[in-house]
Design a protein around this motif. Structure first.
Motif, PDB file in Angstrom:
ATOM      1  N   ALA A 222       0.834  -1.207   0.000  1.00  0.00           N
ATOM      2  CA  ALA A 222       0.000   0.000   0.000  1.00  0.00           C
ATOM      3  C   ALA A 222       0.865   1.253   0.000  1.00  0.00           C
ATOM      4  N   GLU A 223       1.881   1.280   0.842  1.00  0.00           N
ATOM      5  CA  GLU A 223       2.734   2.467   0.953  1.00  0.00           C
ATOM      6  C   GLU A 223       3.440   2.765  -0.360  1.00  0.00           C
ATOM      7  N   ALA A 224       4.045   1.743  -0.958  1.00  0.00           N
ATOM      8  CA  ALA A 224       4.782   1.958  -2.202  1.00  0.00           C
ATOM      9  C   ALA A 224       3.853   2.365  -3.339  1.00  0.00           C
ATOM     10  N   THR A 225       2.710   1.700  -3.454  1.00  0.00           N
ATOM     11  CA  THR A 225       1.800   1.983  -4.556  1.00  0.00           C
ATOM     12  C   THR A 225       1.192   3.373  -4.429  1.00  0.00           C
ATOM     13  N   ARG A 226       0.759   3.737  -3.244  1.00  0.00           N
ATOM     14  CA  ARG A 226       0.209   5.080  -3.068  1.00  0.00           C
ATOM     15  C   ARG A 226       1.223   6.150  -3.436  1.00  0.00           C
ATOM     16  N   GLY A 227       2.474   5.939  -3.032  1.00  0.00           N
ATOM     17  CA  GLY A 227       3.517   6.909  -3.349  1.00  0.00           C
ATOM     18  C   GLY A 227       3.738   7.049  -4.842  1.00  0.00           C
ATOM     19  N   VAL A 228       3.810   5.912  -5.552  1.00  0.00           N
ATOM     20  CA  VAL A 228       4.022   5.937  -6.998  1.00  0.00           C
ATOM     21  C   VAL A 228       2.844   6.592  -7.708  1.00  0.00           C
ATOM     22  N   TRP A 229       1.627   6.240  -7.317  1.00  0.00           N
ATOM     23  CA  TRP A 229       0.451   6.787  -7.989  1.00  0.00           C
ATOM     24  C   TRP A 229       0.300   8.282  -7.729  1.00  0.00           C
ATOM     25  N   GLN A 230       0.613   8.725  -6.532  1.00  0.00           N
ATOM     26  CA  GLN A 230       0.540  10.156  -6.245  1.00  0.00           C
ATOM     27  C   GLN A 230       1.635  10.927  -6.973  1.00  0.00           C
TER      28      GLN A 230
ATOM     29  N   ASN B  81       3.311  10.163  -9.695  1.00  0.00           N
ATOM     30  CA  ASN B  81       3.217  10.133 -11.160  1.00  0.00           C
ATOM     31  C   ASN B  81       1.886  10.618 -11.716  1.00  0.00           C
ATOM     32  N   GLY B  82       0.984  11.027 -10.837  1.00  0.00           N
ATOM     33  CA  GLY B  82      -0.297  11.541 -11.314  1.00  0.00           C
ATOM     34  C   GLY B  82      -1.207  10.484 -11.899  1.00  0.00           C
ATOM     35  N   TYR B  83      -1.087   9.245 -11.416  1.00  0.00           N
ATOM     36  CA  TYR B  83      -1.881   8.161 -11.985  1.00  0.00           C
ATOM     37  C   TYR B  83      -3.368   8.292 -11.649  1.00  0.00           C
ATOM     38  N   TYR B  84      -3.685   8.729 -10.439  1.00  0.00           N
ATOM     39  CA  TYR B  84      -5.100   8.905 -10.098  1.00  0.00           C
ATOM     40  C   TYR B  84      -5.747   9.917 -11.050  1.00  0.00           C
ATOM     41  N   GLU B  85      -5.046  11.013 -11.291  1.00  0.00           N
ATOM     42  CA  GLU B  85      -5.573  12.046 -12.188  1.00  0.00           C
ATOM     43  C   GLU B  85      -5.643  11.529 -13.627  1.00  0.00           C
ATOM     44  N   ALA B  86      -4.687  10.678 -14.014  1.00  0.00           N
ATOM     45  CA  ALA B  86      -4.717  10.104 -15.357  1.00  0.00           C
ATOM     46  C   ALA B  86      -5.964   9.250 -15.557  1.00  0.00           C
ATOM     47  N   VAL B  87      -6.325   8.490 -14.517  1.00  0.00           N
ATOM     48  CA  VAL B  87      -7.547   7.685 -14.590  1.00  0.00           C
ATOM     49  C   VAL B  87      -8.752   8.591 -14.803  1.00  0.00           C
ATOM     50  N   SER B  88      -8.798   9.678 -14.054  1.00  0.00           N
ATOM     51  CA  SER B  88      -9.928  10.597 -14.162  1.00  0.00           C
ATOM     52  C   SER B  88      -9.982  11.277 -15.522  1.00  0.00           C
TER      53      SER B  88
ATOM     54  N   LEU C 212      -8.436  -3.321  -3.694  1.00  0.00           N
ATOM     55  CA  LEU C 212      -7.447  -2.418  -4.262  1.00  0.00           C
ATOM     56  C   LEU C 212      -7.830  -0.956  -4.061  1.00  0.00           C
ATOM     57  N   ARG C 213      -9.092  -0.651  -4.217  1.00  0.00           N
ATOM     58  CA  ARG C 213      -9.522   0.736  -4.065  1.00  0.00           C
ATOM     59  C   ARG C 213      -9.256   1.257  -2.652  1.00  0.00           C
ATOM     60  N   ARG C 214      -9.552   0.422  -1.668  1.00  0.00           N
ATOM     61  CA  ARG C 214      -9.344   0.842  -0.287  1.00  0.00           C
ATOM     62  C   ARG C 214      -7.867   0.807   0.091  1.00  0.00           C
TER      63      ARG C 214
ATOM     64  N   PHE D  28      -7.709   4.977  -3.380  1.00  0.00           N
ATOM     65  CA  PHE D  28      -8.198   5.617  -4.594  1.00  0.00           C
ATOM     66  C   PHE D  28      -9.157   6.742  -4.213  1.00  0.00           C
ATOM     67  N   PRO D  29      -8.940   7.950  -4.716  1.00  0.00           N
ATOM     68  CA  PRO D  29      -9.900   9.019  -4.455  1.00  0.00           C
ATOM     69  C   PRO D  29     -11.224   8.713  -5.153  1.00  0.00           C
ATOM     70  N   PRO D  30     -12.319   9.323  -4.702  1.00  0.00           N
ATOM     71  CA  PRO D  30     -13.642   8.982  -5.257  1.00  0.00           C
ATOM     72  C   PRO D  30     -13.722   9.072  -6.775  1.00  0.00           C
ATOM     73  N   PHE D  31     -13.083  10.088  -7.368  1.00  0.00           N
ATOM     74  CA  PHE D  31     -13.199  10.244  -8.821  1.00  0.00           C
ATOM     75  C   PHE D  31     -12.542   9.087  -9.570  1.00  0.00           C
ATOM     76  N   ALA D  32     -11.518   8.458  -8.990  1.00  0.00           N
ATOM     77  CA  ALA D  32     -10.893   7.296  -9.622  1.00  0.00           C
ATOM     78  C   ALA D  32     -11.599   6.010  -9.216  1.00  0.00           C
ATOM     79  N   ALA D  33     -11.984   5.908  -7.949  1.00  0.00           N
ATOM     80  CA  ALA D  33     -12.644   4.693  -7.463  1.00  0.00           C
ATOM     81  C   ALA D  33     -13.953   4.437  -8.190  1.00  0.00           C
ATOM     82  N   ALA D  34     -14.620   5.487  -8.624  1.00  0.00           N
ATOM     83  CA  ALA D  34     -15.909   5.333  -9.304  1.00  0.00           C
ATOM     84  C   ALA D  34     -15.774   4.579 -10.625  1.00  0.00           C
TER      85      ALA D  34
END
Length: 419
Positions: free
Chosen positions: A142-150, A152-159, A176-178, A182-188
Motif C-alpha cells: 500500500a505504501e509503495a503503490t500510493r507513493g508511486v500513484w501520487q 506520477n499523477g496516476y489517479y488524475e490520469a484515470v480521471s 485495491l480501491r481501499r 483511490f480518491p472517489p473520482f478514480a474509485a468510481a
C-alpha cells in the motif's frame, strides 16, 4: 469489425504478456466481430500460439532489474532513446490501426510514461477510442503503490483519460480501491472482474504422466518459478531439499525452469537434477495447465498467472514469493494462504529442509483426502470481455457485467467451495 488495441507492460518476466494474450485470445474466441493488435516488448511472444484475428507489434525490449531500475535489454541505446523509439512505434501503430478501444496494462502512462503523448493525442481525436486500464489484483505494498500513484499523477490520469479500470481479482482477497486509497473520482471507475481462470489442460493427466515416466498414482511434485528470470534460488533450494531427502521418501519431481532463466543457472539446475534419478527437467512449456494437472503438489513463486493456474487446477501449492523489486507476490501469497487456498513460505524461511517439510505436509494432506477450498471468483476473462464489448457497443445490456466495488470495505463473504 471492432478493433481492440492492447498495450502490454513487459519489463520483467512473462506474467504481463501471458495475461494480456489470454485476454486477447478470449476476446476473439467469444466474439466474431473483434480483432486485436497487441503492442509488447516481450522477447517471448513468438513462443505463444497466436490465433486468427490477433497480431502484434514487437517493441524494442526494455529490462528491469530486481532493484526496479529500467534499461535497454538488447539495443545499445540509452533509456531516453529507447523509450522515444518505443513511443513513436506505439503512436504510429495507434494512428494506423484506429482502435475502437484501447486496453492498457498496469501503468496509466505506460512504462517510463511512453504512452503520455498517445493518450493526449487520442483524447483530441475525432474518432476517440474508449480507454480501459487493466490492473491485476495486487500491484505492490500500500505504501509503495500510493507513493508511486501520487507522484506520477496516476489517479488524475484515470480521471482524465480512462473510461474504466478493470481489476482481475476479487475485493474480498484484496480491496485495491481501499488499500491504495483511490480518491472517489478514480474509485468510481473501478470494476472487479474476478481472477483469470486458465484454459483447461490440453492433455490428460494420464498422458502427461506417461510422457514423464510417472505411474498414474505415483506422487508427483512440480517445481517451477514461472518465467524463471529470478527463479534460480527457488529451484536450487528445492533440488537441495530433494537431495537431502532419503531416496525411498523422495517424490518423483519435474522441474520447469522457465524460458528466461539465465543459461548458467539453467545449466546448474540440470547438473544438480542429473544426480537425482527421480528428477526431470525442461526449460519451457506452453501448456503449464497440463503439467500442473498431472502433479499432486506444486512448488512455485507467487506471480499472478502461476497462482491462477493453481486456483484453476485445484492442485495443492507451496508458494515461495519474491520480495524484490516489490512485495506484490508476498502480499498475494499471504492473502491466499489466509483463506487456505495455498501454503506460503517467506523466502527467508524457505530453507531446503523447511521447503521439503511443507511439501511433505501437502502430500500427507492429500493422502488423508483433506478438502482444499476453491475460489469461485475465477471469471476474469468473461468479466473483462463483457466490459470491453459493452464499451464498443457489442453488448446491448450490462446486466451480467463485472461488479462494481461497494463503498464499504469488503468483509468476509468470500465464496468458496471445498474440493
Amino acid at each position: 469489425m471492432k478493433r481492440v488495441l492492447i498495450y502490454s507492460h513487459d519489463t520483467f518476466g512473462l506474467g504481463n504478456v501471458r495475461r494480456m494474450m489470454e485476454i486477447a485470445r478470449h476476446l476473439v474466441q467469444t466474439s466474431p466481430d473483434i480483432t486485436v493488435l497487441l503492442l509488447t516488448g516481450s522477447p517471448m511472444l513468438h513462443a505463444f500460439r497466436i490465433p486468427q484475428r490477433i497480431d502484434y507489434v514487437k517493441l524494442p525490449c526494455l529490462a528491469r532489474d530486481t532493484s526496479g531500475h529500467y534499461g535497454a535489454r538488447s539495443l545499445p541505446l540509452d533509456l531516453p532513446e529507447l523509450v522515444r523509439l518505443r513511443a513513436n512505434l506505439i503512436k504510429s501503430a495507434t494512428i494506423d490501426f484506429a482502435p475502437d478501444v484501447v486496453l492498457v496494462d498496469k501503468k496509466p502512462f505506460g512504462v517510463q510514461d511512453e504512452l503520455a503523448g498517445v493518450l493526449e493525442m487520442m483524447s483530441r481525436a475525432a474518432h476517440k477510442p474508449r480507454l480501459v486500464l487493466l490492473l491485476r489484483d495486487i500491484l505492490d505494498s500500500a505504501e509503495a503503490t500510493r507513493g508511486v500513484w501520487q507522484k506520477n499523477g496516476y489517479y488524475e490520469a484515470v480521471s482524465t483519460y480512462y473510461d474504466e479500470v478493470l481489476v482481475v481479482g476479487s475485493p474480498e482477497i484484496f480491496d485495491l480501491r481501499r488499500e491504495y486509497a483511490f480518491p472517489p473520482f478514480a474509485a468510481a471507475k473501478v470494476r472487479y472482474c474476478g481472477y483469470i481462470a486458465r484454459e483447461a489442460a490440453s492433455r490428460s493427466r494420464a498422458h502427461v504422466r506417461a510422457g514423464l515416466g510417472v505411474a498414474l498414482h505415483e506422487p508427483l511434485l512440480l517445481v517451477t518459478p514461472g518465467g524463471g528470470e529470478d527463479g534460480y534460488r527457488l529451484v536450487a533450494t528445492a533440488l537441495e531439499g530433494l537431495a537431502r531427502t532419503p531416496a525411498q521418501r523422495r517424490p518423483r519431481t519435474h522441474v520447469v525452469c522457465g524460458p528466461e532463466m539465465p543459461e548458467a543457472h539453467r545449466t546448474a539446475v540440470e547438473s544438480a537434477a542429473a544426480k537425482l534419478s527421480q528428477v526431470s527437467v525442461q526449460t519451457f512449456s506452453d501448456d503449464m495447465m497440463s503439467l500442473i494437472g498431472s502433479a499432486d503438489v506444486a512448488v512455485t513463486m507467487g506471480g499472478y498467472n502461476t497462482v491462477c493456474e493453481l486456483l484453476t487446477s485445484g492442485r495443492r501449492g507451496v508458494i515461495v514469493p519474491r520480495t524484490e523489486p516489490g512485495l506484490e507476490q508476498l502480499i498475494r501469497a499471504e492473502r491466499m494462504a489466509r483463506h487456505g487456498l495455498l501454503r506460503m513460505l517467506p523466502p527467508d524461511a524457505a530453507s531446503p529442509t523447511a521447503l521439503m517439510a511443507e511439501v511433505q505436509h501437502q502430500f500427507d494432506a492429500l493422502a488423508r483426502s483433506e478438502p482444499l477450498p476453491r475460489l469461485k471468483a475465477m471469471h476474469g476473462l468473461d468479466g473483462v470481455a463483457r466490459s470491453l464489448r459493452a464499451l464498443i457497443g457489442l453488448d446491448e445490456e450490462r446486466t451480467a457485467s463485472p461488479m462494481r466495488i461497494s463503498t464499504r470495505a469488503a468483509s468476509g463473504g468470500l465464496a468458496f467451495t471445498a474440493a
